[in-house]
Scaffold this motif. Sequence first.
Motif, PDB file in Angstrom:
ATOM      1  N   GLN A 402       3.386   0.006  -4.522  1.00 49.84           N
ATOM      2  CA  GLN A 402       4.441  -0.575  -5.355  1.00 49.84           C
ATOM      3  C   GLN A 402       4.664  -2.034  -4.974  1.00 49.84           C
ATOM      4  OE1 GLN A 402       8.971   0.040  -5.138  1.00 49.84           O
ATOM      5  NE2 GLN A 402       8.340   1.508  -6.713  1.00 49.84           N
ATOM      6  N   GLY A 403       4.745  -2.307  -3.681  1.00 50.30           N
ATOM      7  CA  GLY A 403       4.916  -3.685  -3.233  1.00 50.30           C
ATOM      8  C   GLY A 403       3.740  -4.566  -3.606  1.00 50.30           C
ATOM      9  N   ARG A 404       2.535  -4.001  -3.584  1.00 50.28           N
ATOM     10  CA  ARG A 404       1.347  -4.765  -3.930  1.00 50.28           C
ATOM     11  C   ARG A 404       1.285  -5.089  -5.417  1.00 50.28           C
ATOM     12  NH1 ARG A 404      -3.216  -5.025  -0.689  1.00 50.28           N
ATOM     13  NH2 ARG A 404      -2.917  -4.278   1.444  1.00 50.28           N
ATOM     14  N   THR A 405       1.703  -4.157  -6.252  1.00 52.00           N
ATOM     15  CA  THR A 405       1.530  -4.332  -7.700  1.00 52.00           C
ATOM     16  C   THR A 405       2.701  -5.049  -8.369  1.00 52.00           C
ATOM     17  OG1 THR A 405       2.420  -2.098  -8.075  1.00 52.00           O
ATOM     18  CG2 THR A 405       0.035  -2.332  -7.924  1.00 52.00           C
ATOM     19  N   ARG A 406       3.877  -5.046  -7.744  1.00 43.90           N
ATOM     20  CA  ARG A 406       5.040  -5.637  -8.406  1.00 43.90           C
ATOM     21  C   ARG A 406       4.792  -7.079  -8.847  1.00 43.90           C
ATOM     22  NH1 ARG A 406       8.458  -4.967  -4.595  1.00 43.90           N
ATOM     23  NH2 ARG A 406       9.152  -2.884  -5.204  1.00 43.90           N
TER      24      ARG A 406
END
Length: 414
Positions: A402-406
Amino acid sequence: MRERGRTRRLLGLGARTGGALLRTRLGGQADWRGLGEALFEGLSELKGPAMKLAQIMSQWDDLLPPDLAEELARLQRQAEPMPWASIRRTLEAHYGDLEATFREIEERPFASASMGQVHRAVTLDGESLVLKVQYPGLAEVLESDLAQVRRLMRLGRWFKVPQARLDALFEELASSLRGELDYRAEAEALARYRARYAHLERLVIPEPLPALSGERVLAMRYVPGTPLRELEGADDALRQGVATVLADWITEELFTHGELHADPHAGNFAADDQGRLVIYDLGAVIPVPEPRLRAMMRLLDATLAQDPMAMDEALLQLGGRQGQGAPLALYRESAEAVAPLFAPGEQDFGDVRVHRRLRDLTPKVWAAMDRLQPPADTLLLSRTLNGHYWNLVRLGARLDMQGRTRPLLAWAKG
């Protein structure tokens, strides 16, 4: 005569594969293990495009019957090597007198692939390197082999893949294989990638040696490492470090440089004695245009929002879904299956519950393929990303997806 013999072997393997598929469509049981053994033995000997296609298929761990996938996966690590006498002739055609250049060349390869094999060597100056040698006569039989591969790919219609998509996917594969015949192009890719990713200290790409390389021989400095497929039982810290570098590198490839390493089978990656990720093979690199990447991220955004109508619209924007479209229930089920990988915090790629759900979903997606109709270049890109995903699974990666794609999702909306 040799070409006709190859054609007969390929047609025979295709007929056996078609027979197995037909039995399953008629409600019978296919001997997937027996088919896999026959394909391994036949393609391991024949090499070339059909073996490459089988290696690609084996990366779809969630699509093929397990017994068949297991046998095809052997083509990535146990393929029968070409006899040394044949390889030596190719080397002599390139170098002339081998003793004038090399102190030693190991006759048994330490890697055998679909288009060539790799031998360790030592120069007269004592430098250790590896020689990637193209299989003799491959260029002469390539087009004939590709014609048979096209016939084999027609079996995809039984999975309801539209013929136009199969044709376009075949052209992508054929173009890639023709490009792989010239090792000078791979030498250039190695040099480009080494310069591009020099800032990634935990990433290693072997240095090509242009003075010793040519169209059918690629010389590189030797970089020892433990193949990724052998890291499953390794120290967790090592596996997590390699997985993080792999994920960082793929992200930079796509979103900064618009390219993607398109041959993600586990034999092309390793970890060295410092725990760095080593990438051995750059024979296949595909461009990923920014509009295509933005469209795929919008589809992911709609999927994570679990919005079936937005998913359908995003698929239309990709150039797929011509016609009725898939049932909204399938979109919902797909979103629910993908969601756990992008939940807050670290996600465990080794969680078999996620894989099981994706595996159960796959037949439903393929059954609706004639209505989804994804563009051919998206099929190729998805296959490649799927292979990289399974490499992260093998490593038991734990990543904050999630942190990578946000920020990437925000970029796609910009």
